[in-house]
Enzyme design. Structure first.
Site, PDB file in Angstrom:
ATOM      1  N   GLN A 111       7.636  -9.715  10.227  1.00  0.00           N
ATOM      2  CA  GLN A 111       8.117  -8.773  11.194  1.00  0.00           C
ATOM      3  C   GLN A 111       9.442  -9.254  11.850  1.00  0.00           C
ATOM      4  O   GLN A 111      10.489  -8.645  12.162  1.00  0.00           O
ATOM      5  CB  GLN A 111       7.089  -8.173  12.104  1.00  0.00           C
ATOM      6  CG  GLN A 111       7.605  -7.043  13.010  1.00  0.00           C
ATOM      7  CD  GLN A 111       7.080  -5.747  12.101  1.00  0.00           C
ATOM      8  OE1 GLN A 111       6.118  -5.871  11.401  1.00  0.00           O
ATOM      9  NE2 GLN A 111       8.156  -4.609  11.932  1.00  0.00           N
ATOM     10  N   LYS A 126       2.718  -8.083  15.809  1.00  0.00           N
ATOM     11  CA  LYS A 126       1.924  -7.633  15.188  1.00  0.00           C
ATOM     12  C   LYS A 126       0.543  -7.641  15.730  1.00  0.00           C
ATOM     13  O   LYS A 126       0.083  -8.644  16.326  1.00  0.00           O
ATOM     14  CB  LYS A 126       1.802  -8.082  13.642  1.00  0.00           C
ATOM     15  CG  LYS A 126       1.072  -7.135  12.675  1.00  0.00           C
ATOM     16  CD  LYS A 126       2.049  -6.038  12.079  1.00  0.00           C
ATOM     17  CE  LYS A 126       1.565  -5.091  11.369  1.00  0.00           C
ATOM     18  NZ  LYS A 126       2.746  -4.116  10.673  1.00  0.00           N
ATOM     19  N   ASP A 166       0.372   1.364  11.550  1.00  0.00           N
ATOM     20  CA  ASP A 166       0.192   0.524  10.346  1.00  0.00           C
ATOM     21  C   ASP A 166      -1.048   0.850   9.665  1.00  0.00           C
ATOM     22  O   ASP A 166      -1.456   1.894   9.748  1.00  0.00           O
ATOM     23  CB  ASP A 166       0.059  -1.149  10.674  1.00  0.00           C
ATOM     24  CG  ASP A 166       0.468  -2.012   9.325  1.00  0.00           C
ATOM     25  OD1 ASP A 166       1.409  -2.184   9.000  1.00  0.00           O
ATOM     26  OD2 ASP A 166      -0.762  -2.451   8.961  1.00  0.00           O
ATOM     27  N   ASN A 240       0.738   6.809   4.424  1.00  0.00           N
ATOM     28  CA  ASN A 240       1.618   6.936   5.103  1.00  0.00           C
ATOM     29  C   ASN A 240       3.006   6.814   4.326  1.00  0.00           C
ATOM     30  O   ASN A 240       3.843   7.573   4.107  1.00  0.00           O
ATOM     31  CB  ASN A 240       1.959   6.511   6.593  1.00  0.00           C
ATOM     32  CG  ASN A 240       3.215   7.117   7.129  1.00  0.00           C
ATOM     33  OD1 ASN A 240       4.163   6.061   6.978  1.00  0.00           O
ATOM     34  ND2 ASN A 240       3.504   8.074   7.721  1.00  0.00           N
TER      35      ASN A 240
HETATM   36  P1  NDP Z   1      -2.092   3.798   5.229  1.00  0.00           P
HETATM   37  O1  NDP Z   1      -3.450   3.419   6.076  1.00  0.00           O
HETATM   38  O2  NDP Z   1      -1.387   5.203   5.911  1.00  0.00           O
HETATM   39  O3  NDP Z   1      -2.194   3.986   3.832  1.00  0.00           O
HETATM   40  C1  NDP Z   1      -2.604   2.698   3.199  1.00  0.00           C
HETATM   41  C2  NDP Z   1      -3.001   3.010   1.614  1.00  0.00           C
HETATM   42  O4  NDP Z   1      -3.213   1.830   0.913  1.00  0.00           O
HETATM   43  C3  NDP Z   1      -4.164   3.952   1.430  1.00  0.00           C
HETATM   44  O5  NDP Z   1      -4.005   4.621   0.382  1.00  0.00           O
HETATM   45  C4  NDP Z   1      -5.279   2.983   1.375  1.00  0.00           C
HETATM   46  O6  NDP Z   1      -6.327   3.463   0.571  1.00  0.00           O
HETATM   47  C5  NDP Z   1      -4.533   1.869   0.633  1.00  0.00           C
HETATM   48  N1  NDP Z   1      -5.100   0.534   0.792  1.00  0.00           N
HETATM   49  C6  NDP Z   1      -5.264  -0.044   2.202  1.00  0.00           C
HETATM   50  N2  NDP Z   1      -5.904  -1.257   1.928  1.00  0.00           N
HETATM   51  C7  NDP Z   1      -6.116  -1.408   0.663  1.00  0.00           C
HETATM   52  C8  NDP Z   1      -6.823  -2.451   0.034  1.00  0.00           C
HETATM   53  N3  NDP Z   1      -7.162  -3.704   0.276  1.00  0.00           N
HETATM   54  N4  NDP Z   1      -6.884  -2.277  -1.598  1.00  0.00           N
HETATM   55  C9  NDP Z   1      -6.310  -1.312  -2.171  1.00  0.00           C
HETATM   56  N5  NDP Z   1      -5.987  -0.115  -1.448  1.00  0.00           N
HETATM   57  C10 NDP Z   1      -5.781  -0.311  -0.098  1.00  0.00           C
HETATM   58  O7  NDP Z   1      -1.115   2.925   5.512  1.00  0.00           O
HETATM   59  P2  NDP Z   1       0.566   2.756   5.599  1.00  0.00           P
HETATM   60  O8  NDP Z   1       0.823   3.670   4.705  1.00  0.00           O
HETATM   61  O9  NDP Z   1       1.064   3.061   7.020  1.00  0.00           O
HETATM   62  O10 NDP Z   1       0.831   1.205   5.291  1.00  0.00           O
HETATM   63  C11 NDP Z   1       0.756   0.676   3.605  1.00  0.00           C
HETATM   64  C12 NDP Z   1       1.440  -0.573   3.782  1.00  0.00           C
HETATM   65  O11 NDP Z   1       2.816  -0.460   4.167  1.00  0.00           O
HETATM   66  C13 NDP Z   1       0.941  -1.765   4.561  1.00  0.00           C
HETATM   67  O12 NDP Z   1       1.159  -2.845   3.929  1.00  0.00           O
HETATM   68  C14 NDP Z   1       1.815  -1.515   5.729  1.00  0.00           C
HETATM   69  O13 NDP Z   1       1.750  -3.007   6.496  1.00  0.00           O
HETATM   70  C15 NDP Z   1       3.248  -1.356   5.138  1.00  0.00           C
HETATM   71  N6  NDP Z   1       4.130  -0.780   5.968  1.00  0.00           N
HETATM   72  C16 NDP Z   1       3.952   0.435   6.913  1.00  0.00           C
HETATM   73  C17 NDP Z   1       4.570   0.986   7.684  1.00  0.00           C
HETATM   74  C18 NDP Z   1       4.590   2.318   8.337  1.00  0.00           C
HETATM   75  O14 NDP Z   1       5.568   2.556   9.113  1.00  0.00           O
HETATM   76  N7  NDP Z   1       3.527   2.907   8.241  1.00  0.00           N
HETATM   77  C19 NDP Z   1       5.898   0.340   8.085  1.00  0.00           C
HETATM   78  C20 NDP Z   1       6.179  -0.797   7.233  1.00  0.00           C
HETATM   79  C21 NDP Z   1       5.300  -1.353   6.443  1.00  0.00           C
HETATM   80  P3  NDP Z   1      -7.588   3.527   1.428  1.00  0.00           P
HETATM   81  O15 NDP Z   1      -7.344   5.135   2.212  1.00  0.00           O
HETATM   82  O16 NDP Z   1      -8.745   3.835   0.168  1.00  0.00           O
HETATM   83  O17 NDP Z   1      -7.896   2.637   2.302  1.00  0.00           O
END
Ligand code: NDP
Length: 444
Positions: A111, A126, A166, A240
């Site tokens: 970050q 974080k 996150d 997201n």
């Molecule tokens: P969400 O919780 O909205 O979605 C995460 C997605 O990834 C879900 O589909 C989830 O599936 C899947 N997932 C999570 N953990 C695992 C795992 N161990 N194995 C397989 N699939 C997994 O999170 P975000 O979309 O917000 O975040 C996704 C990534 O983006 C992360 O790395 C986060 O740090 C990064 N990020 C997010 C930002 C944001 O603004 N939201 C900004 C910058 C980076 P399930 O529903 O089954 O858990």
């Protein structure tokens, strides 16, 4: 031994069993080698790298809460305030059973550079907890969030540390945490971003990370003589970042054929139906097995498999270390031209190396997913000014930030003789601003 190697060895020795943190530090320090070697004496004397890899502060706390059966549950909460050289700490709160100190430190370390790359005054931090919101009732989620904030509020504030969402922390969780902070402190201030629109949230924050990923991908393709329109795209995740990446990719004329969750993945040869995806994930909080009910021609598979599907562009948007060496080989064999990270560190180190060696355009998450934190900073600005910009205003600023960000990492890569290596470019460009600020502020 070189200064970089000495510091890396020390990180491994002093932070045992934190593999993801080691991985993030290794990647950054390796990229910085030429910069460090040019100034090695001064950097050694001032222990610049030792200060960079040691968080300013790490807070770990107990989070007790009562579930719907009356049973007391205890989770662990974390906030790592990594580096405040260029602004107040800023970074999300992850709620997922896999969370531990090493994960939070890797994310906090990344970050620092990401926030620097946005060009905005944001330090790196974080936090999160091993609490799993999945399958919990709204009341249980609220009980957890209130207990979590009852400890965290002591360490955060609109000008000191501003957490955001996150994995596992969306609008619902941010709302409960904000309510508890306000109650405890008696102040209404922009202490969290990703808030609801009725209490200081910003339009376009929900879309920002996914949209930003596509804006920077589009700019990179354009500068290398390609176009988004007509490209086949594979996406992992269905949260997201993934949802709004899919939406924007489709708006730009690409066809997105996959998405996934932690149980399985969907292949939809006609292109993912974003409205169906949102209804399943955002409204009903269901699993992707439901998708076939909306799109009978699609396929659902258990386990992993998104990267087997032939594509031009791969966008890993789920979590860390989800695109392995064998996936990278498959992508290259299938003729992909670009991998752009929506998640943080989704590509393993050996997979990244393979992609770079095979001429794949590779955008690292700290650059390509910076649209989320950049728009969080725009939310902070609106909160300070007590105004609200329109969706189009925020979106235009986001696009301009992502386009500028691409040129700053491209330029850094060229200046240091690594043209086209955007990973090295991102690490160097992010580091340059932070180290300048650290040097000017004395030994703190
Ligand atoms: P969400 O919780 O909205 O979605 C995460 C997605 O990834 C879900 O589909 C989830 O599936 C899947 N997932 C999570 N953990 C695992 C795992 N161990 N194995 C397989 N699939 C997994 O999170 P975000 O979309 O917000 O975040 C996704 C990534 O983006 C992360 O790395 C986060 O740090 C990064 N990020 C997010 C930002 C944001 O603004 N939201 C900004 C910058 C980076 P399930 O529903 O089954 O858990």
């Amino acid at each position: 031994m070189s200064y970089v190697d000495e510091v890396y060895e020390r990180v491994v020795r002093e932070n045992p069993a934190e593999a993801e943190f080691h991985q993030a530090v290794r990647e950054v320090l390796d990229s910085l080698r030429p910069v460090i070697e040019e100034n090695e004496e001064a950097y050694r004397r001032d222990a610049v790298l030792e200060r960079l890899v040691n968080p300013e502060r790490q807070i770990k706390f107990r989070v007790p809460w009562i579930d719907d059966k009356g049973q007391v549950q205890v989770n662990t909460g974390y906030r790592v305030q990594f580096n405040s050289a260029i602004g107040p700490y800023k970074g999300g709160l992850r709620l997922h059973p896999s969370v531990n100190l090493g994960i939070i430190k890797f994310l906090g370390f990344e970050q620092i550079f990401k926030n620097s790359l946005t060009g905005l005054p944001l330090g790196g931090g974080k936090g999160g907890s091993d609490f799993d919101p999945k399958g919990k009732s709204d009341r249980e989620v609220m009980a957890f969030c209130q207990s979590f904030m009852t400890e965290l509020y002591k360490y955060i504030g609109a000008d000191t540390d501003v957490p955001a969402g996150d994995i596992g922390t969306g609008a619902r969780e941010i709302g409960y945490m904000f309510g508890q902070y306000k109650r405890l402190r008696g102040v209404f201030e922009g202490v969290l971003t990703g808030k609801g629109l009725s209490f200081g949230g910003s339009l376009a924050r929900t879309e920002a990370t996914g949209y930003g990923l596509l804006y920077i991908t589009e700019e990179m393709l354009k500068c290398n003589g390609h176009d988004m329109a007509g490209k086949v795209v594979t996406v992992s995740g269905s949260g997201n970042v993934a949802t709004y990446a899919i939406q924007k990719a489709q708006q730009l004329g690409a066809k997105v054929v996959t998405c996934s969750d932690s149980n399985g993945w969907v292949y939809d040869p006609d292109g993912i139906d974003v409205a169906a995806l949102k209804e399943i994930k955002e409204v009903n909080r269901q699993r992707l097995t439901e998708y076939k009910k909306y799109r009978p021609n699609s396929e659902y598979h258990e386990g992993r498999g998104v990267w087997q599907i032939p594509c031009d562009i791969a966008l890993p948007c789920a979590t860390q270390n989800e695109l392995f060496l064998e996936d990278a080989k498959q992508l290259v064999a299938n003729g992909a031209i670009a991998v752009c990270e929506g998640a943080n560190m989704p590509t393993t180190a050996d997979a990244t190396e393979y992609l770079l060696e095979h001429g794949i355009y590779f955008l690292p998450g700290k650059a390509s997913n910076a649209g989320g934190v950049a728009t969080s900073a725009l939310e902070m600005t609106q909160n300070s000014e007590r105004i609200a910009w329109s969706f189009d205003e925020v979106d235009a600023k986001l696009k301009s930030i992502m386009v500028n960000l691409f040129h700053s990492i491209d330029d850094a890569a060229k200046r240091w003789g690594k043209e086209g290596n955007y990973m090295v470019g991102a690490n160097i460009a992010g580091f340059e601003k932070v180290v300048d600020a650290m040097n000017r502020q004395g030994i703190v």
